[in-house]
Scaffold this motif. Structure first.
Motif, PDB file in Angstrom:
ATOM      1  N   ILE A   6      22.282 -36.952  18.935  1.00 11.75           N
ATOM      2  CA  ILE A   6      23.118 -36.117  18.090  1.00 11.75           C
ATOM      3  C   ILE A   6      22.183 -35.185  17.310  1.00 11.75           C
ATOM      4  CG2 ILE A   6      24.851 -36.062  16.257  1.00 11.75           C
ATOM      5  CD1 ILE A   6      25.709 -37.609  18.828  1.00 11.75           C
ATOM      6  N   ILE A   7      22.464 -33.888  17.366  1.00  8.98           N
ATOM      7  CA  ILE A   7      21.640 -32.889  16.680  1.00  8.98           C
ATOM      8  C   ILE A   7      22.322 -32.488  15.387  1.00  8.98           C
ATOM      9  CG2 ILE A   7      20.685 -30.563  16.808  1.00  8.98           C
ATOM     10  CD1 ILE A   7      20.676 -30.908  19.866  1.00  8.98           C
ATOM     11  N   GLU A   8      21.546 -32.449  14.314  1.00  9.45           N
ATOM     12  CA  GLU A   8      22.072 -32.041  13.013  1.00  9.45           C
ATOM     13  C   GLU A   8      21.137 -30.980  12.424  1.00  9.45           C
ATOM     14  OE1 GLU A   8      23.155 -34.053   8.714  1.00  9.45           O
ATOM     15  OE2 GLU A   8      22.660 -35.339  10.393  1.00  9.45           O
ATOM     16  N   TYR A   9      21.633 -29.765  12.324  1.00  6.30           N
ATOM     17  CA  TYR A   9      20.859 -28.670  11.728  1.00  6.30           C
ATOM     18  C   TYR A   9      20.810 -28.877  10.224  1.00  6.30           C
ATOM     19  CZ  TYR A   9      19.625 -23.935  10.257  1.00  6.30           C
ATOM     20  OH  TYR A   9      19.027 -22.852   9.672  1.00  6.30           O
ATOM     21  N   LYS A  10      19.602 -28.889   9.660  1.00  4.05           N
ATOM     22  CA  LYS A  10      19.440 -29.113   8.226  1.00  4.05           C
ATOM     23  C   LYS A  10      19.378 -27.798   7.461  1.00  4.05           C
ATOM     24  CE  LYS A  10      19.129 -33.404   7.481  1.00  4.05           C
ATOM     25  NZ  LYS A  10      20.282 -34.106   7.008  1.00  4.05           N
ATOM     26  N   ASN A  11      18.394 -27.017   7.730  1.00  3.00           N
ATOM     27  CA  ASN A  11      18.244 -25.690   7.144  1.00  3.00           C
ATOM     28  C   ASN A  11      17.179 -24.944   7.923  1.00  3.00           C
ATOM     29  OD1 ASN A  11      15.729 -26.535   6.097  1.00  3.00           O
ATOM     30  ND2 ASN A  11      16.682 -27.244   4.215  1.00  3.00           N
ATOM     31  N   LYS A  12      16.847 -23.760   7.497  1.00  2.00           N
ATOM     32  CA  LYS A  12      15.939 -22.868   8.217  1.00  2.00           C
ATOM     33  C   LYS A  12      14.712 -23.604   8.777  1.00  2.00           C
ATOM     34  CE  LYS A  12      15.517 -18.229   8.589  1.00  2.00           C
ATOM     35  NZ  LYS A  12      16.340 -17.587   9.525  1.00  2.00           N
ATOM     36  N   GLY A  13      14.664 -23.774  10.095  1.00  2.00           N
ATOM     37  CA  GLY A  13      13.513 -24.374  10.756  1.00  2.00           C
ATOM     38  C   GLY A  13      13.510 -25.893  10.821  1.00  2.00           C
ATOM     39  N   TYR A  14      14.505 -26.545  10.241  1.00  2.00           N
ATOM     40  CA  TYR A  14      14.529 -28.006  10.206  1.00  2.00           C
ATOM     41  C   TYR A  14      15.746 -28.551  10.960  1.00  2.00           C
ATOM     42  CZ  TYR A  14      10.928 -27.730   6.657  1.00  2.00           C
ATOM     43  OH  TYR A  14       9.766 -27.468   5.997  1.00  2.00           O
ATOM     44  N   LEU A  15      15.483 -29.585  11.751  1.00  2.00           N
ATOM     45  CA  LEU A  15      16.524 -30.189  12.570  1.00  2.00           C
ATOM     46  C   LEU A  15      16.318 -31.700  12.574  1.00  2.00           C
ATOM     47  CD1 LEU A  15      18.676 -28.768  14.418  1.00  2.00           C
ATOM     48  CD2 LEU A  15      17.153 -29.258  16.313  1.00  2.00           C
ATOM     49  N   THR A  16      17.408 -32.439  12.571  1.00  2.00           N
ATOM     50  CA  THR A  16      17.347 -33.894  12.666  1.00  2.00           C
ATOM     51  C   THR A  16      18.077 -34.314  13.936  1.00  2.00           C
ATOM     52  OG1 THR A  16      17.285 -34.191  10.279  1.00  2.00           O
ATOM     53  CG2 THR A  16      18.034 -36.060  11.565  1.00  2.00           C
ATOM     54  N   ILE A  17      17.487 -35.262  14.635  1.00  2.00           N
ATOM     55  CA  ILE A  17      18.125 -35.847  15.808  1.00  2.00           C
ATOM     56  C   ILE A  17      18.258 -37.335  15.550  1.00  2.00           C
ATOM     57  CG2 ILE A  17      17.855 -36.399  18.259  1.00  2.00           C
ATOM     58  CD1 ILE A  17      16.578 -33.757  18.683  1.00  2.00           C
ATOM     59  N   TRP A  18      19.422 -37.877  15.861  1.00  3.81           N
ATOM     60  CA  TRP A  18      19.599 -39.310  15.707  1.00  3.81           C
ATOM     61  C   TRP A  18      20.393 -39.875  16.864  1.00  3.81           C
ATOM     62  CZ3 TRP A  18      24.680 -40.874  14.865  1.00  3.81           C
ATOM     63  CH2 TRP A  18      25.563 -39.911  14.367  1.00  3.81           C
ATOM     64  N   TRP A  19      20.243 -41.172  17.067  1.00 11.85           N
ATOM     65  CA  TRP A  19      20.951 -41.890  18.126  1.00 11.85           C
ATOM     66  C   TRP A  19      21.037 -43.353  17.722  1.00 11.85           C
ATOM     67  CZ3 TRP A  19      15.958 -40.380  18.203  1.00 11.85           C
ATOM     68  CH2 TRP A  19      14.990 -41.313  18.513  1.00 11.85           C
ATOM     69  N   GLY A  20      21.959 -44.052  18.350  1.00 14.77           N
ATOM     70  CA  GLY A  20      22.178 -45.459  18.024  1.00 14.77           C
ATOM     71  C   GLY A  20      21.624 -46.390  19.081  1.00 14.77           C
ATOM     72  N   SER A  21      21.362 -47.616  18.668  1.00 17.76           N
ATOM     73  CA  SER A  21      20.959 -48.646  19.621  1.00 17.76           C
ATOM     74  C   SER A  21      22.147 -48.949  20.534  1.00 17.76           C
ATOM     75  CB  SER A  21      20.494 -49.903  18.888  1.00 17.76           C
ATOM     76  OG  SER A  21      21.541 -50.426  18.089  1.00 17.76           O
ATOM     77  N   ASP A  22      21.902 -49.653  21.615  1.00 14.12           N
ATOM     78  CA  ASP A  22      22.981 -49.965  22.570  1.00 14.12           C
ATOM     79  C   ASP A  22      24.161 -50.668  21.908  1.00 14.12           C
ATOM     80  OD1 ASP A  22      21.632 -48.783  24.657  1.00 14.12           O
ATOM     81  OD2 ASP A  22      20.779 -50.657  25.401  1.00 14.12           O
ATOM     82  N   ASP A  23      23.884 -51.543  20.948  1.00 14.35           N
ATOM     83  CA  ASP A  23      24.989 -52.259  20.280  1.00 14.35           C
ATOM     84  C   ASP A  23      25.468 -51.544  19.021  1.00 14.35           C
ATOM     85  OD1 ASP A  23      23.013 -52.751  18.415  1.00 14.35           O
ATOM     86  OD2 ASP A  23      23.082 -54.932  18.611  1.00 14.35           O
ATOM     87  N   GLY A  24      24.843 -50.415  18.671  1.00 11.82           N
ATOM     88  CA  GLY A  24      25.281 -49.627  17.526  1.00 11.82           C
ATOM     89  C   GLY A  24      24.829 -50.143  16.174  1.00 11.82           C
ATOM     90  N   SER A  25      24.028 -51.208  16.145  1.00 13.51           N
ATOM     91  CA  SER A  25      23.635 -51.787  14.857  1.00 13.51           C
ATOM     92  C   SER A  25      22.461 -51.060  14.200  1.00 13.51           C
ATOM     93  CB  SER A  25      23.283 -53.271  15.034  1.00 13.51           C
ATOM     94  OG  SER A  25      22.152 -53.413  15.884  1.00 13.51           O
TER      95      SER A  25
END
Length: 85
Positions: A6-25
């Motif tokens: 999942i991509i989340e644009y933070k602000n000029k030049g900054y981006l966060t990517i996150w994902w979950g474990s297989d069980d979502g914990s």
């Protein structure tokens, strides 16, 4: 199982990517800063990476595969959204 990033644009030049474990914990998060190098060329640098379990946040060392995949995603995202850099 392949990660669904999942991509989340933070602000000029900054981006966060996150994902979950297989069980979502566990939620894995990588924060990037991206730089414009030359026309159509961007470089993404990891600022921080961590995992979250509930309210607890722990430092997380990315695997080579995760680092490669997330860096490519960030560089491609900024290539297609260069006004955000």
């Amino acid at each position: 199982m392949e990660n669904e990033y999942i991509i989340e644009y933070k602000n000029k030049g900054y981006l966060t990517i996150w994902w979950g474990s297989d069980d979502g914990s566990i939620i894995y998060t990588v924060e990037f800063q991206c730089y414009f190098i030359e026309d159509g060329v961007f470089e993404a640098l990891v600022i921080d990476s961590y995992q979250s379990i509930g309210d607890t946040r722990l430092s997380y060392q990315l695997t080579n595969k995760e680092l490669k995949e997330t860096t490519e995603i960030v560089e491609e995202w900024f290539y297609n959204n260069d006004e955000c850099i």
